[in-house]
Design a protein around this motif. Structure first.
Motif, short mmCIF file in Angstrom:
data_model
loop_
_atom_site.label_atom_id
_atom_site.label_comp_id
_atom_site.label_asym_id
_atom_site.label_seq_id
_atom_site.Cartn_x
_atom_site.Cartn_y
_atom_site.Cartn_z
N ARG A 150 49.34 6.95 -32.08
CA ARG A 150 49.54 7.44 -30.72
C ARG A 150 49.32 8.94 -30.64
O ARG A 150 49.77 9.69 -31.51
N MET A 151 48.64 9.38 -29.59
CA MET A 151 48.57 10.80 -29.27
C MET A 151 49.93 11.19 -28.70
O MET A 151 50.41 10.59 -27.74
N ILE A 152 50.57 12.19 -29.31
CA ILE A 152 51.95 12.50 -28.97
C ILE A 152 52.11 12.87 -27.49
O ILE A 152 52.98 12.34 -26.79
N HIS A 153 51.27 13.78 -26.99
CA HIS A 153 51.42 14.24 -25.61
C HIS A 153 51.17 13.09 -24.63
O HIS A 153 51.93 12.91 -23.67
N GLU A 154 50.12 12.31 -24.87
CA GLU A 154 49.81 11.21 -23.97
C GLU A 154 50.91 10.14 -24.02
O GLU A 154 51.26 9.55 -22.99
N ALA A 207 56.06 15.29 -13.85
CA ALA A 207 54.83 15.67 -14.56
C ALA A 207 53.96 14.46 -14.85
O ALA A 207 52.74 14.59 -15.06
N ALA A 208 54.56 13.26 -14.87
CA ALA A 208 53.81 12.04 -15.16
C ALA A 208 53.28 11.36 -13.90
O ALA A 208 52.64 10.31 -13.99
N ARG A 209 53.53 11.96 -12.74
CA ARG A 209 53.13 11.30 -11.49
C ARG A 209 51.61 11.13 -11.40
O ARG A 209 51.12 10.07 -11.00
N LYS A 210 50.87 12.14 -11.78
CA LYS A 210 49.41 12.06 -11.70
C LYS A 210 48.88 10.92 -12.57
O LYS A 210 47.96 10.20 -12.18
N LEU A 211 49.46 10.74 -13.75
CA LEU A 211 49.05 9.65 -14.63
C LEU A 211 49.35 8.30 -14.00
O LEU A 211 48.52 7.39 -14.03
N LEU A 212 50.52 8.17 -13.40
CA LEU A 212 50.90 6.91 -12.79
C LEU A 212 50.00 6.56 -11.61
O LEU A 212 49.62 5.40 -11.41
N LEU A 213 49.62 7.56 -10.84
CA LEU A 213 48.80 7.31 -9.65
C LEU A 213 47.38 6.86 -9.99
O LEU A 213 46.67 6.35 -9.13
N LEU A 214 46.97 7.05 -11.25
CA LEU A 214 45.62 6.64 -11.64
C LEU A 214 45.46 5.13 -11.62
O LEU A 214 44.36 4.61 -11.43
N ASP A 215 46.55 4.38 -11.83
CA ASP A 215 46.43 2.94 -12.04
C ASP A 215 47.32 2.11 -11.12
O ASP A 215 47.60 0.95 -11.42
N ILE A 216 47.79 2.67 -10.03
CA ILE A 216 48.59 1.88 -9.11
C ILE A 216 47.98 1.91 -7.72
O ILE A 216 47.23 2.82 -7.37
N ARG A 217 48.30 0.88 -6.96
CA ARG A 217 47.84 0.82 -5.57
C ARG A 217 48.93 0.17 -4.73
O ARG A 217 49.56 -0.80 -5.16
N SER A 218 49.18 0.74 -3.57
CA SER A 218 50.20 0.20 -2.68
C SER A 218 49.74 -1.14 -2.11
O SER A 218 48.62 -1.26 -1.60
N LYS A 219 50.58 -2.15 -2.20
CA LYS A 219 50.31 -3.43 -1.55
C LYS A 219 50.59 -3.30 -0.06
O LYS A 219 51.59 -2.72 0.34
N VAL A 220 49.71 -3.85 0.74
CA VAL A 220 49.82 -3.63 2.17
C VAL A 220 51.03 -4.34 2.78
O VAL A 220 51.86 -3.74 3.43
#
Length: 287
Positions: A150-154, A207-220
């Motif tokens: 594992r990459m420590i920071h990621e 600080a992890a919000r940007k990472l989370l937003l890469l792979d989620i989508r709001s269900k309508v």
């Protein structure tokens, strides 16, 4: 006790000997029992209680802890397979608890990665060993030629993103209610704005919000809680908000306003009026 007026009161913690006692009560207990010294400002469950000051100095103990464990193994002449198991199952596990709550400085992450790489490449305890490949390459999946370390920071960001996702999934949990009252009372975790003097825990989680937003989508669903122009709901990778056809007149418009609830279908006239032409087919695919 409350951390903010809008947060629920917390009367006790998980264990019987872990309690939150107001200052006046604490002093009365000390006087009654004759207690002269107070504890605290050390570590609790392996995490420093005081998170102020230099974060590099604060989290330097992680490298010392890791090296202590590694030095106990170096004299055993382990095979590569043995080293791989120990790195994946023990060394990285030493860091998981702390990294689930705090964002480690990049300097600390690099030092930890260097210590693990040194243990991997050393041929025996007395020799440093030649690093035949970059550590980034060793952290790649096996199908890409790596070992899967594992990459420590990621890894740190992924653990913090998991905490943020739990706040989204379980908004009525105690920790979510406490943090909501302090940091996003009129918003949602993924929309929380800047606040004055945030705790380092909250700074780390956000600080992890940007990472989370890469792979989620709001269900309508009904669309009442989704902002057309701010929330990621258009079905792309990564998901994004809708693009406006004209200058945004109503920045708080919700997706529900684009639905005809009598027919249970999208309102084609409103889509044509407000939404960029390229986004309309993707929206209509969300049946």
């Amino acid at each position: 006790m409350r951390v903010a007026r809008a947060s629920p009161s917390v009367s006790h913690l998980l264990f019987a000997d872990d309690s939150l006692i107001p200052a006046n009560d604490r002093q009365q207990i000390k006087n009654t029992l004759g207690i002269q010294n107070e504890g605290g400002m050390g570590s609790y469950l392996g995490i420093p209680e005081d998170i102020s000051g230099s974060k590099c100095k604060l989290f330097a103990f992680l490298k010392e802890k890791l090296l202590h464990r590694v030095n106990g193994w170096t004299g055993r002449w382990l095979s590569k397979g043995g080293k791989e198991v120990l790195i994946k199952s023990i060394l990285l596990a030493l860091l998981t608890y702390v990294m689930s709550s705090f964002l480690l400085p990049l300097e600390i992450c690099e030092n930890l990665a260097a210590a693990i790489a040194q243990f991997w490449w050393s041929l025996n305890p007395s020799k440093r060993g030649i690093h035949w490949a970059k550590w980034e390459k060793m952290c790649a999946p096996r199908e890409e030629g790596g070992i899967g370390f594992r990459m420590i920071h990621e890894f740190n960001l992924a653990l913090l993103a998991k905490q943020l996702w739990r706040l989204v999934q379980f908004p009525e949990s105690l920790v979510a209610r406490v943090l909501r009252g302090k940091y996003y009372r009129l918003s949602l975790p993924l929309r929380a704005g800047a606040v004055d003097s945030p705790s380092y825990v909250w700074t780390s989680i956000i600080a992890a919000r940007k990472l989370l937003l890469l792979d989620i989508r709001s269900k309508v669903h009904s669309g009442y809680e989704i902002n057309v122009w701010e929330d990621p709901w258009i079905p792309l990778t990564p998901a994004r908000p809708a693009r406006s056809r004209v200058p945004v007149v109503n920045p708080k418009m919700t997706v529900s306003s684009l639905i005809n609830f009598e027919s249970k279908e999208w309102d084609a006239r409103l889509l044509e009026q407000y939404v960029d032409q390229e986004d309309i087919p993707m929206i209509q695919s969300l049946a």
